[in-house]
Scaffold this motif. Structure first.
Motif, PDB file in Angstrom:
ATOM      1  N   TYR A  38       0.699  -1.175  -0.087  1.00  0.00           N
ATOM      2  CA  TYR A  38      -0.189   0.228  -0.001  1.00  0.00           C
ATOM      3  C   TYR A  38       0.878   1.190  -0.079  1.00  0.00           C
ATOM      4  CZ  TYR A  38      -3.429   3.601   2.006  1.00  0.00           C
ATOM      5  OH  TYR A  38      -4.114   4.480   2.118  1.00  0.00           O
ATOM      6  N   TRP A  72       1.501   4.631  -2.768  1.00  0.00           N
ATOM      7  CA  TRP A  72       1.337   6.202  -2.428  1.00  0.00           C
ATOM      8  C   TRP A  72       2.677   6.962  -2.722  1.00  0.00           C
ATOM      9  CZ3 TRP A  72      -2.975   8.029  -2.965  1.00  0.00           C
ATOM     10  CH2 TRP A  72      -4.245   7.428  -2.799  1.00  0.00           C
ATOM     11  N   LYS A 123       2.262   7.708  -6.365  1.00  0.00           N
ATOM     12  CA  LYS A 123       1.146   8.430  -6.882  1.00  0.00           C
ATOM     13  C   LYS A 123       1.248   9.838  -6.432  1.00  0.00           C
ATOM     14  CE  LYS A 123      -2.829   8.129  -8.738  1.00  0.00           C
ATOM     15  NZ  LYS A 123      -3.148   7.819 -10.127  1.00  0.00           N
ATOM     16  N   VAL A 124       1.720  10.065  -5.271  1.00  0.00           N
ATOM     17  CA  VAL A 124       1.890  11.210  -4.706  1.00  0.00           C
ATOM     18  C   VAL A 124       2.511  12.306  -5.503  1.00  0.00           C
ATOM     19  CG1 VAL A 124       2.413  13.042  -2.820  1.00  0.00           C
ATOM     20  CG2 VAL A 124       1.002  10.954  -2.255  1.00  0.00           C
ATOM     21  N   HIS A 143       6.790  13.147  -2.130  1.00  0.00           N
ATOM     22  CA  HIS A 143       6.533  12.055  -0.978  1.00  0.00           C
ATOM     23  C   HIS A 143       8.049  12.061  -0.360  1.00  0.00           C
ATOM     24  CE1 HIS A 143       4.913   8.813   1.399  1.00  0.00           C
ATOM     25  NE2 HIS A 143       3.820   9.031   0.880  1.00  0.00           N
ATOM     26  N   MET A 165      -8.223  12.402  -5.772  1.00  0.00           N
ATOM     27  CA  MET A 165      -8.076  11.151  -5.390  1.00  0.00           C
ATOM     28  C   MET A 165      -9.344  10.436  -5.495  1.00  0.00           C
ATOM     29  SD  MET A 165      -5.903  11.175  -1.778  1.00  0.00           S
ATOM     30  CE  MET A 165      -7.146  10.609  -1.169  1.00  0.00           C
ATOM     31  N   CYS A 181      -6.363   5.332  -7.004  1.00  0.00           N
ATOM     32  CA  CYS A 181      -6.328   5.545  -5.637  1.00  0.00           C
ATOM     33  C   CYS A 181      -7.612   4.825  -5.086  1.00  0.00           C
ATOM     34  CB  CYS A 181      -6.659   6.969  -5.409  1.00  0.00           C
ATOM     35  SG  CYS A 181      -5.238   8.037  -5.975  1.00  0.00           S
ATOM     36  N   TYR A 224      -7.031   1.971  -1.781  1.00  0.00           N
ATOM     37  CA  TYR A 224      -8.020   2.075  -0.566  1.00  0.00           C
ATOM     38  C   TYR A 224      -8.771   0.774  -0.487  1.00  0.00           C
ATOM     39  CZ  TYR A 224      -7.213   7.110   0.307  1.00  0.00           C
ATOM     40  OH  TYR A 224      -6.647   8.289   0.690  1.00  0.00           O
TER      41      TYR A 224
END
Length: 110
Positions: free
Chosen positions: A21, A25, A28-29, A36, A69, A75, A79
């Motif tokens: 996970y 991110w 993706k950020v 990040h 998001m 995204c 989740y």
């Protein structure tokens, strides 16, 4: 610049799932306009606490990222993965303003 710090309480038995996970991110950020600073996984001390830190140019830019998001299929999949695996028990977010440049005592009047 605004930095978001997320403190996670994770299931120690599901550390590999949480790391999957987290890796999503990190990429993706950056793709969504932020920077990040990585995830910090348990090593010594509590085995159920992890942190991440990421920055956006402003709180408005962060809020724009948060809104986008919920329309992003990747995204939403991330989740769903966290929910399905139950690797995250809870989390808290806080926002800070980083100080990134040092100065000499003379420059600071110390």
């Amino acid at each position: 610049m605004i930095t978001c710090t997320v403190r996670y309480e994770i299931d120690p038995a599901k550390l590999p799932e949480f790391e999957r996970y987290a890796r999503f991110w990190i990429a993706k950020v950056g793709a969504m306009g932020g920077t990040h600073h990585g995830y910090h996984m348990p090593h010594e001390g509590p085995n159920d606490v992890a942190y991440c830190h990421f920055s956006f140019p402003s709180l408005a830019a962060y809020e724009d990222y948060r809104a986008r998001m919920w329309d992003d299929p990747e995204c939403l999949r991330a989740y769903a993965f966290a929910e399905e695996t139950a690797c995250i028990r809870r989390y808290d977010r806080s926002f800070t303003r980083p100080v990134l440049e040092g100065a000499s005592p003379e420059e600071l009047g110390i």
